[in-house]
Design a protein around this motif. Structure first.
Motif, short mmCIF file in Angstrom:
data_model
loop_
_atom_site.label_atom_id
_atom_site.label_comp_id
_atom_site.label_asym_id
_atom_site.label_seq_id
_atom_site.Cartn_x
_atom_site.Cartn_y
_atom_site.Cartn_z
N TRP A 35 10.21 1.18 -22.40
CA TRP A 35 10.28 1.74 -21.06
C TRP A 35 10.32 0.63 -20.02
CZ3 TRP A 35 6.38 2.18 -24.60
CH2 TRP A 35 5.27 1.38 -24.38
N LYS A 39 8.05 2.48 -14.93
CA LYS A 39 8.28 3.89 -15.29
C LYS A 39 7.89 4.15 -16.75
CE LYS A 39 12.18 4.04 -12.12
NZ LYS A 39 13.63 4.14 -12.00
N GLN A 41 6.39 6.47 -18.06
CA GLN A 41 6.47 7.89 -18.41
C GLN A 41 7.87 8.30 -18.84
OE1 GLN A 41 6.25 6.59 -15.37
NE2 GLN A 41 7.76 7.63 -14.10
N THR A 42 8.84 7.39 -18.76
CA THR A 42 10.23 7.71 -19.11
C THR A 42 10.74 6.72 -20.17
OG1 THR A 42 10.51 8.39 -16.80
CG2 THR A 42 12.50 8.22 -18.13
#
Length: 165
Positions: A35, A39, A41-42
């Motif tokens: 990642w 970010k 979380q993505t």
């Protein structure tokens, strides 16, 4: 990125990279899962490789990155002819990256992937490795860039042709 630090946010960075697509006999290609540090979380799947350093050829950089990122030792002379080149733009760590990439496909039988030689930023942003067919990766929508599934198909085709000759 092969650098140990991410450039300051807002920076536009142009870089030349060497990328390697290891292909197993079943046609699956080795990718990394990670990642953007801003970010987490993505997550996404991306190709092995990194920046060409001063004094290195693209093949030498590809060989070095392959060893550093996944522990595969393969001399630059054994990489063969690149299977693809492209230039992409993306954001990483708040920076706009304009990246010219050269891709090498290499045949592997079995690989013991290790992350022990990764740089600090890689250790912080890479969580796993996986073997993928281009179509399967495309179906997930989790490729780091839209071009990656097609590159996997090109690598598999190139290795299939080399193995047949």
């Amino acid at each position: 990125m092969s650098e140990s630090q991410v450039p300051p946010p807002g920076t536009v960075r142009r870089r030349t990279t060497a990328r390697v697509l290891p292909v197993r006999p079943d046609g699956k290609v080795l990718l990394l899962h990670g990642w953007d540090p801003l970010k987490p979380q993505t997550p996404y799947w991306f190709t092995i490789g990194g920046g060409v350093e001063a004094g290195e050829t693209v093949a030498q950089a590809a060989s070095r990155e392959l060893r550093e990122e996944v522990g595969i030792v393969l001399p630059a002379d054994d990489l063969g002819t690149p299977v693809a080149t492209n230039t992409i733009e993306f954001e990483y760590g708040g920076c706009r990256i304009i990246q010219h990439q050269t891709f090498f496909a290499v045949a592997v039988d079995s690989v013991d992937v290790t992350f022990v030689n990764q740089e600090e930023i890689e250790q912080q942003t890479i969580s796993a490795h996986g073997w993928w067919y281009g179509d399967d990766l495309e179906a997930t929508g989790q490729a780091a860039h839209v071009t990656i599934p097609g590159l996997l198909r090109q690598a598999t085709d190139a290795i299939t042709l080399r193995r047949a000759s």
